[in-house]
Scaffold this active site. Structure first.
Site, short mmCIF file in Angstrom:
data_model
loop_
_atom_site.label_atom_id
_atom_site.label_comp_id
_atom_site.label_asym_id
_atom_site.label_seq_id
_atom_site.Cartn_x
_atom_site.Cartn_y
_atom_site.Cartn_z
CG ASP A 1 -2.24 -1.20 1.27
OD1 ASP A 1 -2.30 -1.77 0.33
OD2 ASP A 1 -2.99 -0.78 2.00
CG HIS B 1 2.37 -0.11 4.24
ND1 HIS B 1 2.11 -0.80 5.45
CD2 HIS B 1 1.35 0.81 4.19
CE1 HIS B 1 0.97 -0.91 5.83
NE2 HIS B 1 0.22 0.18 5.25
#
Ligand code: ZN
Length: 239
Positions: A51, A195
């Site tokens: 993400d 991430h």
């Protein structure tokens, strides 16, 4: 009598508050649906998602590791970051990974109007389309935050809501902590969150070196345990 009534009322209010928080903020909650939290439990397929990117330092490092191991992943990108680093999104796509919408500016969706959520989603769809020529069919809300009107907004656009069932907590742990947490939470059908990028508010790049350091180990250990890295689309309903 009045005291007892007030006490009961307070308890009910508190219970509702906790339930409501669970419904809107817990990644694995299915209150807002349809939603993908995890994939089929048959076999040992898992899927990897990143993400908040793309980001100039860490996205390329993660792509290198994925290529080295032949692992497909999904990148939930922020429109604002795609505007800054379009060449990185093109590399993500060129290397066969999937792309999802993670809003334009990474806001909490709590208390947001349907119009505001639609703006965040549509602006990002356009930025991605301008960059790589297609509009993603998957969406992940920032911070896992969901709100009323999100699911109908996604449905109108033919998009799926995708959460996660496992994470390395890479926003707060070091490489060994990330590895341990990610492997502990793996199960057949797991959707693993890590991430590669940063929230869009600051200009400076968030340090994702610990995620990079953990990634090879996570991939190797997961495979040793018999897990197969599958593309996220295998976990979505057909059609
Ligand atoms: Zn995010």
């Amino acid at each position: 009598m009045l005291f007892t009534s007030l006490l009961i009322l307070a308890a009910v209010g508190l219970a509702f508050g906790f339930w409501f928080w669970w419904a809107c903020a817990t990644p694995t909650s299915t209150f807002f649906r349809p939603v993908l939290v995890r994939g089929p439990q048959d076999g040992k397929r898992i899927t990897l998602t990143f993400d908040d990117g793309p980001a100039p330092t860490f996205t390329p490092q993660i792509l290198d590791i994925l290529r080295e191991h032949g692992v497909p992943a999904t990148f939930f990108v922020c429109g604002k970051n795609v505007e800054r680093y379009p060449e990185l999104l093109r590399r993500i796509v060129a290397e066969g990974h999937a792309v999802g919408n993670h809003t334009y500016s990474h806001p909490y969706l709590f208390f947001k109007s349907r119009r505001r959520m639609a703006e965040e989603i549509d602006r990002t769809q356009s930025v991605i389309e301008n960059c790589v020529g297609f509009r993603p069919e998957i969406f992940r809300p920032p911070y896992g935050s969901r709100w009323f009107g999100l699911v109908p907004t996604l449905r109108e656009r033919g998009m799926h809501l995708v959460m996660w069932s496992a994470t390395g907590y890479d926003w707060k742990k070091d490489a060994s902590g990330i590895t341990a947490a990610a492997l502990r939470e793996l199960e057949p059908g797991a959707v693993l969150l890590l991430h590669d990028g940063h929230e869009t508010r600051g200009e400076s790049e968030t340090d994702r070196s610990q995620t990079v350091a953990a990634l090879s180990r996570i991939i190797k250990d997961a495979r040793e345990r018999g897990y197969i890295f599958a593309p996220l689309k295998e976990f979505l309903p057909a059609g």
